[in-house]
Design a protein around this motif. Sequence first.
Motif, PDB file in Angstrom:
ATOM      1  N   GLU A 255      -2.480  -3.220  -2.620  1.00 12.05           N
ATOM      2  CA  GLU A 255      -2.175  -1.949  -3.283  1.00 12.05           C
ATOM      3  C   GLU A 255      -2.149  -0.806  -2.271  1.00 12.05           C
ATOM      4  O   GLU A 255      -1.272   0.065  -2.325  1.00 12.05           O
ATOM      5  CB  GLU A 255      -3.216  -1.661  -4.368  1.00 12.05           C
ATOM      6  CG  GLU A 255      -2.937  -0.370  -5.140  1.00 12.05           C
ATOM      7  CD  GLU A 255      -3.955  -0.100  -6.232  1.00 12.05           C
ATOM      8  OE1 GLU A 255      -3.803   0.922  -6.934  1.00 12.05           O
ATOM      9  OE2 GLU A 255      -4.901  -0.893  -6.387  1.00 12.05           O
ATOM     10  N   GLU A 256      -3.093  -0.820  -1.346  1.00 17.17           N
ATOM     11  CA  GLU A 256      -3.130   0.223  -0.315  1.00 17.17           C
ATOM     12  C   GLU A 256      -1.878   0.176   0.556  1.00 17.17           C
ATOM     13  O   GLU A 256      -1.269   1.208   0.858  1.00 17.17           O
ATOM     14  CB  GLU A 256      -4.378   0.054   0.552  1.00 17.17           C
ATOM     15  CG  GLU A 256      -4.492   1.109   1.652  1.00 17.17           C
ATOM     16  CD  GLU A 256      -5.713   0.916   2.535  1.00 17.17           C
ATOM     17  OE1 GLU A 256      -5.803   1.619   3.555  1.00 17.17           O
ATOM     18  OE2 GLU A 256      -6.561   0.060   2.213  1.00 17.17           O
ATOM     19  N   ILE A 257      -1.480  -1.026   0.951  1.00 11.09           N
ATOM     20  CA  ILE A 257      -0.293  -1.183   1.801  1.00 11.09           C
ATOM     21  C   ILE A 257       0.965  -0.723   1.069  1.00 11.09           C
ATOM     22  O   ILE A 257       1.792   0.017   1.608  1.00 11.09           O
ATOM     23  CB  ILE A 257      -0.148  -2.650   2.251  1.00 11.09           C
ATOM     24  CG1 ILE A 257      -1.281  -3.025   3.213  1.00 11.09           C
ATOM     25  CG2 ILE A 257       1.207  -2.874   2.936  1.00 11.09           C
ATOM     26  CD1 ILE A 257      -1.328  -4.497   3.570  1.00 11.09           C
ATOM     27  N   LEU A 258       1.097  -1.135  -0.192  1.00  7.98           N
ATOM     28  CA  LEU A 258       2.304  -0.798  -0.952  1.00  7.98           C
ATOM     29  C   LEU A 258       2.356   0.679  -1.313  1.00  7.98           C
ATOM     30  O   LEU A 258       3.419   1.306  -1.265  1.00  7.98           O
ATOM     31  CB  LEU A 258       2.382  -1.652  -2.221  1.00  7.98           C
ATOM     32  CG  LEU A 258       2.523  -3.163  -2.004  1.00  7.98           C
ATOM     33  CD1 LEU A 258       2.638  -3.878  -3.343  1.00  7.98           C
ATOM     34  CD2 LEU A 258       3.726  -3.477  -1.136  1.00  7.98           C
ATOM     35  N   THR A 259       1.220   1.240  -1.698  1.00 10.80           N
ATOM     36  CA  THR A 259       1.176   2.662  -2.043  1.00 10.80           C
ATOM     37  C   THR A 259       1.597   3.519  -0.854  1.00 10.80           C
ATOM     38  O   THR A 259       2.349   4.494  -0.996  1.00 10.80           O
ATOM     39  CB  THR A 259      -0.238   3.058  -2.494  1.00 10.80           C
ATOM     40  OG1 THR A 259      -0.605   2.289  -3.637  1.00 10.80           O
ATOM     41  CG2 THR A 259      -0.307   4.542  -2.835  1.00 10.80           C
ATOM     42  N   LEU A 260       1.128   3.145   0.313  1.00  9.68           N
ATOM     43  CA  LEU A 260       1.415   3.925   1.505  1.00  9.68           C
ATOM     44  C   LEU A 260       2.854   3.730   1.989  1.00  9.68           C
ATOM     45  O   LEU A 260       3.502   4.661   2.456  1.00  9.68           O
ATOM     46  CB  LEU A 260       0.440   3.536   2.622  1.00  9.68           C
ATOM     47  CG  LEU A 260       0.508   4.349   3.918  1.00  9.68           C
ATOM     48  CD1 LEU A 260       0.130   5.800   3.663  1.00  9.68           C
ATOM     49  CD2 LEU A 260      -0.422   3.750   4.966  1.00  9.68           C
TER      50      LEU A 260
ATOM     51  N   TYR B 156      -3.126  -8.733   3.906  1.00  9.88           N
ATOM     52  CA  TYR B 156      -2.901  -9.464   2.661  1.00  9.88           C
ATOM     53  C   TYR B 156      -2.328 -10.824   3.027  1.00  9.88           C
ATOM     54  O   TYR B 156      -1.313 -10.919   3.719  1.00  9.88           O
ATOM     55  CB  TYR B 156      -1.943  -8.703   1.754  1.00  9.88           C
ATOM     56  CG  TYR B 156      -1.683  -9.396   0.434  1.00  9.88           C
ATOM     57  CD1 TYR B 156      -2.699  -9.514  -0.518  1.00  9.88           C
ATOM     58  CD2 TYR B 156      -0.439  -9.945   0.149  1.00  9.88           C
ATOM     59  CE1 TYR B 156      -2.467 -10.156  -1.726  1.00  9.88           C
ATOM     60  CE2 TYR B 156      -0.196 -10.580  -1.056  1.00  9.88           C
ATOM     61  CZ  TYR B 156      -1.225 -10.685  -1.988  1.00  9.88           C
ATOM     62  OH  TYR B 156      -1.000 -11.327  -3.176  1.00  9.88           O
ATOM     63  N   PHE B 157      -2.992 -11.884   2.574  1.00 11.24           N
ATOM     64  CA  PHE B 157      -2.636 -13.240   2.969  1.00 11.24           C
ATOM     65  C   PHE B 157      -2.051 -14.025   1.803  1.00 11.24           C
ATOM     66  O   PHE B 157      -2.564 -13.980   0.685  1.00 11.24           O
ATOM     67  CB  PHE B 157      -3.866 -13.989   3.493  1.00 11.24           C
ATOM     68  CG  PHE B 157      -4.507 -13.353   4.695  1.00 11.24           C
ATOM     69  CD1 PHE B 157      -3.848 -13.313   5.915  1.00 11.24           C
ATOM     70  CD2 PHE B 157      -5.769 -12.793   4.610  1.00 11.24           C
ATOM     71  CE1 PHE B 157      -4.426 -12.743   7.029  1.00 11.24           C
ATOM     72  CE2 PHE B 157      -6.373 -12.204   5.716  1.00 11.24           C
ATOM     73  CZ  PHE B 157      -5.703 -12.176   6.925  1.00 11.24           C
ATOM     74  N   GLU B 158      -0.986 -14.762   2.099  1.00 11.10           N
ATOM     75  CA  GLU B 158      -0.411 -15.717   1.154  1.00 11.10           C
ATOM     76  C   GLU B 158      -0.193 -17.032   1.894  1.00 11.10           C
ATOM     77  O   GLU B 158      -0.226 -17.079   3.129  1.00 11.10           O
ATOM     78  CB  GLU B 158       0.909 -15.194   0.598  1.00 11.10           C
ATOM     79  CG  GLU B 158       0.787 -13.908  -0.193  1.00 11.10           C
ATOM     80  CD  GLU B 158       2.130 -13.340  -0.576  1.00 11.10           C
ATOM     81  OE1 GLU B 158       2.609 -13.657  -1.681  1.00 11.10           O
ATOM     82  OE2 GLU B 158       2.722 -12.622   0.252  1.00 11.10           O
TER      83      GLU B 158
ATOM     84  N   THR C 195       1.050  -9.997   5.202  1.00 10.46           N
ATOM     85  CA  THR C 195       1.497  -8.616   5.002  1.00 10.46           C
ATOM     86  C   THR C 195       0.409  -7.732   5.605  1.00 10.46           C
ATOM     87  O   THR C 195      -0.752  -7.795   5.184  1.00 10.46           O
ATOM     88  CB  THR C 195       1.673  -8.297   3.510  1.00 10.46           C
ATOM     89  OG1 THR C 195       2.707  -9.123   2.961  1.00 10.46           O
ATOM     90  CG2 THR C 195       2.039  -6.834   3.303  1.00 10.46           C
ATOM     91  N   ASN C 196       0.760  -6.924   6.604  1.00 10.40           N
ATOM     92  CA  ASN C 196      -0.282  -6.172   7.301  1.00 10.40           C
ATOM     93  C   ASN C 196      -0.106  -4.661   7.141  1.00 10.40           C
ATOM     94  O   ASN C 196       0.764  -4.182   6.413  1.00 10.40           O
ATOM     95  CB  ASN C 196      -0.340  -6.572   8.779  1.00 10.40           C
ATOM     96  CG  ASN C 196       0.897  -6.157   9.560  1.00 10.40           C
ATOM     97  OD1 ASN C 196       1.703  -5.319   9.128  1.00 10.40           O
ATOM     98  ND2 ASN C 196       1.057  -6.737  10.747  1.00 10.40           N
ATOM     99  N   PHE C 197      -0.941  -3.908   7.838  1.00 12.17           N
ATOM    100  CA  PHE C 197      -0.940  -2.452   7.750  1.00 12.17           C
ATOM    101  C   PHE C 197       0.010  -1.805   8.761  1.00 12.17           C
ATOM    102  O   PHE C 197       0.057  -0.583   8.867  1.00 12.17           O
ATOM    103  CB  PHE C 197      -2.357  -1.915   7.988  1.00 12.17           C
ATOM    104  CG  PHE C 197      -3.321  -2.188   6.867  1.00 12.17           C
ATOM    105  CD1 PHE C 197      -3.424  -1.316   5.797  1.00 12.17           C
ATOM    106  CD2 PHE C 197      -4.122  -3.319   6.885  1.00 12.17           C
ATOM    107  CE1 PHE C 197      -4.321  -1.560   4.761  1.00 12.17           C
ATOM    108  CE2 PHE C 197      -5.027  -3.573   5.866  1.00 12.17           C
ATOM    109  CZ  PHE C 197      -5.125  -2.696   4.790  1.00 12.17           C
ATOM    110  N   SER C 198       0.741  -2.625   9.514  1.00 11.75           N
ATOM    111  CA  SER C 198       1.571  -2.091  10.594  1.00 11.75           C
ATOM    112  C   SER C 198       3.067  -2.224  10.342  1.00 11.75           C
ATOM    113  O   SER C 198       3.852  -1.954  11.239  1.00 11.75           O
ATOM    114  CB  SER C 198       1.216  -2.810  11.907  1.00 11.75           C
ATOM    115  OG  SER C 198      -0.148  -2.673  12.206  1.00 11.75           O
ATOM    116  N   GLY C 199       3.454  -2.668   9.136  1.00 14.65           N
ATOM    117  CA  GLY C 199       4.866  -2.704   8.820  1.00 14.65           C
ATOM    118  C   GLY C 199       5.482  -4.078   8.732  1.00 14.65           C
ATOM    119  O   GLY C 199       6.714  -4.201   8.744  1.00 14.65           O
TER     120      GLY C 199
END
Length: 581
Positions: free
Chosen positions: A35-40, A360-362, A390-394
Amino acid sequence: MDIIVGDHLTKKIDKLKVLEDLTTNVKQIQDDVLEEILTLNSSTKYLQNFFHGRFDKEIFKKNVPVVTYEDVKPYIERVVNGEPSNVLSARPITGFVLSTGTSGGAQKMMPWNEKYLDNLTFMYDLRMHVISNNVEGLEKGKAMMFYFTKLETVTPSGLPARVASSSYLKSNYFKNRPSNWYYTYTSPDEVTLCPDYKQNLYCHLLCGLVQRNEVTRIGSIFASVMVRVIKFLEDSWEELCSNIRSGQLSEWITDIGCRDSVSKVLGGAQPEMANTIENICKQKCWKGIITRLWPKAKYIETIVTGSMAQYVPTLNYYTNDMLPLISTIYASSETQFGLNLNPMCKPEDVSYTFMPNVSYFEFIPVDGDKNDVVDLGDVKLGCSYEAVVTNFSGLYRIRIGDILVVTGFHNKAPQFKFVRRDNVVLSIDLDKTNEEDLFKAVNRAKLALDDSSDLMLVDFTSYADISTVPGHYVVYWEVKDKSQDRKIKKHMELEQETFSKCCLLMEDSLDNVYKICRFKEESVGPLEIKVVCHGTFDSLMDFFISQGAPIGQYKTPRCIKSGKALEVLEKSVVATFFGTG
């Protein structure tokens, strides 16, 4: 003293509580991270391709594709060439992390920001807690860590591109690290930051030898580096002793930072210390050399999983099986994954507990529907998966290429064992030999070598030779005499029967498709072992370093794809063998 001890205990309890919270609330933390990654990042150009309006977990999983590096490379290159960070990330992209480029092919360039270093520092702190809970007395000594940095490149956008270890070592996180036992090293920072790896390595060893009675732990990022260190010591110990005896650094050490800082560590002439080290190093057999030179060392901290497992027997030989080999962290250029919470386990039993707060891991099931991508909290014991990050760096839903198997759980957090890289294969016809199969074949042949000769395998690599008809597998071996530590020279004779047997054992260890191609359809020729002279894999490493690979993170490529790298190997071949029978 009581206050310090109490504070130390409080910090340990705090870290234990953090670890327990993270591993207990896995699903909620993972949902919060996404949620944090997508919101940002919902307004980034990349994600805007896949949705309009609200973007939640369900839409994310439905619309955003699982991709490879090649799929997102065009977007990364746009930022590399000067477009704003919001092509991929709402947070400013402050640089690019370079992959090693030796395990799976060409070097990759991943976007990163300060969040990457935040997570890395967090993992280091937890690692310190885990180790201190398992090993006593570390605070009474220093760490001899073989860390290296490499000169960075600057992209057209003006942003730096460097390997992950250099990103950390050149950052304020390292410069302003806590002054506790875990970050107390034998080498001054100037040595670690020296870009010339030979000067760096020499000075690391010199500082570690001078302070040999204070060293309680030894380490490097990869096990291959530790083996490289011992080989370098074999060639340099006389010069190192001379420096210690005189208190003067060799003239060829020209890096000013190294000269000034290491001269202070030397602290003047120490002839008795030099004599002691000389008497240890001049012995013909170097079995147990590490424990003899650094008698207070309690363990070696280095990655010994995956392709690094090859170096376990060599390190056990040099420690006389007396020092545990500890793999602590599983990480990549894309993200950090997890920690080994049982650091004293055998290398073959290492599993990593994933930390749900770093990305975020899948997971894509290896056996099953490839579209049935599952969350971290939904993986099943005993099942194999490919990790997706899915990470915080794009980076969004990018396949890592690592195949993992679930070995257990710490609270609700899955524990994974690294199995292999997915994309490292040998292939001539319909045969597909992956890294795991290659290791199994080599390990079986290595047992035969151990049983029928005084030789030990030092290192290996391979390639699919299609210049012959039919094509065949070529495996390059560097071997040495384990009883006297004599190196294999061109004039030494090698046992035809032994190596022919090794060829046959390797072929017998490969899968049925290979055997059908090899023996039934004859579309694959006999496997060939080429023995190379001592130092060949050092030369191979030098070649890849000259091409941009980092010394501190170098891994011997198990399948050679570079023609020039093959030239390095071919000019060092002293004998060739095929299986007979």
